[in-house]
Write a protein that holds these residues in place. Sequence first.
Motif: not given
Length: 382
Positions: A1-26
């Motif tokens: 797995m390549q993490l190049t899509f995370l480049e916007p996060l790499v050099h930016r200072p925090g702190p950071w909010a991270t939320v992983y959202v579960e799916p739900s029915q439509n």
Amino acid sequence: MQLTFLEPLVHRPGPWATVYVEPSQNDEAGAKRRELAVTEACRALEEQGADAATVEAVRDALSGIRPAEDPAGRVVFASQGEVVLSHRLSRPPQRQIVSWAPLPRLAPLVELCGQDPACLVAYIDRTGADFELRGAAGPQDAGQVEGRQWPVHRTASADWSERRFQLKVENTWEHNAGEIADALSSAYEESGADLVVLVGDPRERPAVHQKLPDPVRKVTVETEHGGRAAGSASPALEEAIAEACRRFTRDHVDEALDRFRAVRVGTGKPAEAVEGVPALVEAAREHRIETLLIRPDGAELGRETWVSDEPDQVAARRTDAQALGAAEPLSVRADDALLRAAAATAADVLFVPPTDEQDSSDDVPVGGLGALLRWTNEPVAA
């Protein structure tokens, strides 16, 4: 797995909010559950100390998520009142994950975004091909090629003039197979794909496969399902592509673990692989990590590690971080620090199955964190 899509996060200072959202029915019930989940996530961020502007940015982003677009859920990263990255998940989280920390909470990505290869699908007929790249962002057009359009259809006559015509048809097929192979090779290089799947005409498909250059042919498989014509998609085709991706991933992980185990048993060079946080942070500082291995049940994933704003300034002890020039080192999880460093240096990341899915004596890597190295620090013999 390549993490190049995370480049916007790499050099930016925090702190950071991270939320992983579960799916739900439509549906209406699903909408109420999503609204409740947003409220709970924002409350959890507030309780962990997140500032109001960042909480509000997260609330807006979570409220805009639609189940049809994100059937497996989504992860949102926000800092300083702004959502910096929102990324769809390949697999649903078992629970909603909410974090307010100096670094983005990256470790769940390894499992939830999967490590399916970027797959270039070539839909082939005797006149050309259409290319489609399948990856984390969903299917994308990757170009097409058109060969000679005439003659391409054989006749049933045995007349000598018809036989000459049929030879011309076969020459057209052969010429077009070469054109498709050349265009497919270019699309493979340009797209950064890991795997190629050939779909379509049963005569032209193997001809194209044979004409591919060795590096592309080695990562190319064929399927008899589907074709280039509109309406030829089918569940059987989708399952064939999915199985090709699963097989590629299994082989890739097995190959990496075999290299890692070779060092363990002494048949590989000792400096080709490392495990344990102290050795890993040293390799990360020197940009030596080629492939980072993460086993999710490892005891060392949450071990305290020290970082600064720069992703390669990572240390196992606070005093070491200060010696590297970090005036105010930040205490973070080892897995998040190493994943940020991996993203900054374009290292590969592999998810290793938990120990209950393999021989319990084969604890690879120890503590859940290890790496294969790009180069070593071994002294050169005189």
